[in-house]
Enzyme design. Structure first.
Site, mmCIF file in Angstrom:
data_model
loop_
_atom_site.group_PDB
_atom_site.id
_atom_site.type_symbol
_atom_site.label_atom_id
_atom_site.label_comp_id
_atom_site.label_asym_id
_atom_site.label_seq_id
_atom_site.Cartn_x
_atom_site.Cartn_y
_atom_site.Cartn_z
ATOM 1 N N TYR A 160 0.826 -1.211 0.000
ATOM 2 C CA TYR A 160 0.000 0.000 0.000
ATOM 3 C C TYR A 160 0.861 1.262 0.000
ATOM 4 O O TYR A 160 1.793 1.409 0.788
ATOM 5 C CB TYR A 160 -0.906 0.023 1.230
ATOM 6 C CG TYR A 160 -1.557 1.376 1.460
ATOM 7 C CD1 TYR A 160 -2.567 1.836 0.613
ATOM 8 C CD2 TYR A 160 -1.141 2.201 2.496
ATOM 9 C CE1 TYR A 160 -3.144 3.082 0.807
ATOM 10 C CE2 TYR A 160 -1.720 3.445 2.699
ATOM 11 C CZ TYR A 160 -2.721 3.882 1.844
ATOM 12 O OH TYR A 160 -3.285 5.115 2.034
ATOM 13 N N GLY A 167 -4.986 7.240 -3.558
ATOM 14 C CA GLY A 167 -6.119 8.159 -3.697
ATOM 15 C C GLY A 167 -5.813 9.288 -4.654
ATOM 16 O O GLY A 167 -4.822 9.973 -4.539
#
Length: 634
Positions: A160, A167
């Site tokens: 991640y 985003g």
């Protein structure tokens, strides 16, 4: 070829200049020609040659004479603003307010390692007192952390924020209308704190990018960061995104040289290049509690300064109201040994002890029949004391947060892995700053009641509102109203923001701290406290005028003289706002404390026997009062 950037209304225009012997008038007209060229209606400007305007430098906002030559008053790549006379269009230009940024010649460095920065250091960095450099050990850790991330990218591992997106809205700009920009000082603090956190070596930032951030800081190239827009959950995402945008050459930036301008031009004017993000660096730049913490550092430093000066001001008020020192006897406070309470009582003794500092005012009422004073004087150690203890508690949390890694995921080079966690959550500083506002507010609350006693003739035995010819003059009546209004406003501001939480980010961030608002309102509360105490100090000094020729103790006379060096006595009504501002500036600069501190220190040295150990948490412990010690009203 020399080039100058000219701001007209809402546009920045690059104007090349082959001949710098041309005048400022020529530069302005050339800029106007470029401005009207692409406007369908010429921007409402009928004739450039007939348009009257003034030109000022963005740095310092100094006006330039139209007849001066460019080479005499400007340097290559300078930024200037052109204002058309009589123009009603509101420019997008956001000037740095005079007095907002006090940047000094930067010749000293703070070496950052991510572990040893204090709130005092951070405030001094904000003031422009230091440049930044990394320690060799910090550079080593940053390089190791980055090498691990480069390996993850090379091996195509799914991690991640490193090989996945974080985003698409990370670079979304919050509209200016959301809030005014942080002042240059506060933006410097924010940038400095982010650099310190990245220097810990657990965020995966590259050394190249970190050095670019340091170069921007040292050149005072500061991004436009709105003061509003963070919920303090997944870090201060919106403010830190704005901080990163400027470094990337997007949005607006400010520097002493340029004022506010497009970021790419500001960086270029300082010989800097926009940073280019590598994997994970987007998250490294925007994830953390640095907005809350940097504002919190300023808040707790100012709280500490005003709290200790509140003791001095209250002692002066007690003298004017002819109070007793019995309530500050060390034996009383040893029975309830809160460190802050003991410390405040000791300060009162050090300023009022008749053995050390004879007071003619005290002698004038030594044998009166009063047994005890009102709570606003008698209970200062208890009320001021808990504020002091709260400040120390908050200071510990803020200093811990300043040197904490609040990124996500965290990079552990020594373990060869990255781990997702929740260090970005702002609950610690949010709660602490709510506590701070509540505690420090009480200094103003009790101060306002002392102002009432000074102004009320039935309580003070002084003229009403401390002025002769009452009725013709209102004296300190309105000043007291001002203090009361500030205290009342603080009551609302002290409602804790951290008890609120709104789910964000599609319920992923389903609990937030609201720490940004906690920090901003704590600062506002503290500013109000400073103003109320400035009013009390003015009021007490005015009370002294009606007790002359009697004199108070030596340290309090020094405080009186300091105030009179900036504010004259009140003989008849005049505009009071400048007086309040002048005395507030004394408090902000800690001059009241600096005047009294030598006497406080001397009292400790001379009065505390060497054989008695001093508590490390409360340096002010005194021995029991001796029979020879004179106490008022015996």
């Amino acid at each position: 070829m020399p080039r100058f950037t000219v701001h007209i209304r809402d546009e920045w225009l690059a104007v090349p200049c082959r001949d710098t012997s041309n005048t400022i008038q020529w530069l302005g007209q050339e800029a106007l020609k470029r401005y009207v060229k692409n406007k369908p209606d010429n921007g409402g400007i009928k004739a450039v040659k007939d348009t009257r305007f003034v030109v000022r430098r963005c740095q310092g906002l100094g006006l330039l004479d139209a007849d001066d030559t460019i080479e005499d008053v400007l340097e290559d790549n300078d930024f200037v603003e052109l204002a058309i006379e009589g123009d009603t269009m509101s420019p997008d230009f956001i000037p740095c307010e005079p007095g907002v940024s006090h940047l000094y010649p930067l010749t000293y460095f703070i070496s950052m390692d991510g572990n040893s920065l204090s709130s005092t250091d951070l405030v001094n960095l904000g003031r422009g007192l230091y440049k930044i450099k990394l320690t060799p050990e910090a550079e080593r850790k940053v390089v190791q952390s980055r090498e691990l991330l480069d390996t993850i990218v090379k091996e195509n591992k799914v991690v991640y924020g490193i090989t996945t997106g974080f985003g698409k809205f990370a670079r979304t700009v919050i509209p200016v209308s959301v809030g005014n920009p942080l002042s240059p000082e506060r933006t410097r603090m924010l940038l400095a704190l982010r650099i310190n956190v990245l220097a810990k070596g657990h965020s995966g930032i590259s050394l190249e990018t970190l050095h670019a951030m340091i170069q921007a800081f040292n050149a005072s190239c500061l991004s436009f960061v709105p003061e509003k827009g963070t919920v303090g959950a997944s870090g201060d995402l919106a403010p830190l995104s704005h901080l990163a945008l400027g470094l990337m050459g997007e949005g607006k930036m400010w520097s002493p040289k340029s004022g506010w301008a497009d970021a790419k031009y500001v960086l270029e004017a300082h010989g800097l290049k926009p940073i280019t993000l590598k994997p994970k660096e987007g998250l490294a730049l925007i994830n953390g509690t640095q907005m809350i913490t940097s504002l919190g550092a300023e808040a707790v430093e100012r709280a500490q300064a005003i709290a200790r000066q509140a003791d001095i001001i209250a002692a002066l008020t007690l003298e004017v109201l002819k109070g007793t020192t019995k309530a500050f006897d060390s034996d009383i406070h040893s029975l309830r040994p809160h460190p802050g309470q003991i410390e405040v009582a000791q300060r009162f003794r050090s300023l009022l002890d008749s053995d050390h500092h004879p007071s003619q005012i005290a002698e004038s009422h030594r044998f009166c029949d009063r047994v005890q004073d009102a709570y606003t004087m008698r209970c200062c150690p208890q009320v001021h004391g808990v504020a002091n203890d709260t400040i120390k508690f908050v200071l510990n949390i803020i200093n811990t947060e300043i040197n904490s890694a609040t990124d996500n995921p965290m990079v552990f080079a020594e373990r060869g892995e990255t781990i997702s966690g929740g260090n970005f959550h702002g609950e610690y500083p949010a709660k602490a700053l709510d506590f701070l506002a509540i505690a420090v507010h009480e200094l103003a609350s009790i101060s306002e009641r002392r102002i009432e006693r000074l102004c009320n003739p039935s309580l003070s035995e002084l003229p009403a509102f401390l002025v002769n010819e009452g009725g013709l003059n209102s004296g300190f009546m309105i000043a007291h109203c001002t203090a009361a209004s500030l205290v009342s406003e603080n009551k609302v501001l002290c409602h804790p923001s951290s008890v609120d939480s709104l789910s964000t980010s599609a319920a992923t961030e389903d609990h937030v701290s609201m720490g940004g608002w906690a920090a901003r309102k704590a600062l506002r509360v503290i500013e109000h406290v400073e103003q109320v105490l400035a009013i009390e100090l003015l009021t007490a000094c005015q009370g002294i005028e009606f007790l002359r020729p009697l004199r108070t103790t030596t340290p309090l006379e020094k405080v009186y003289e300091l105030v009179r060096s900036v504010v004259k006595p009140w003989f008849k009504d005049r505009f009071m706002s400048p007086d309040i501002e002048a005395v507030q500036r004394l408090l902000l600069d800690q001059k009241v404390w600096n005047v009294a501190k030598p006497y406080i220190d001397k009292y400790q040295t001379e009065y505390i026997p060497e054989s008695r150990p001093i508590s490390p948490t409360a340096f002010s412990l005194d021995p029991p009062a001796s029979p020879r010690k004179r106490v008022r009203h015996e």
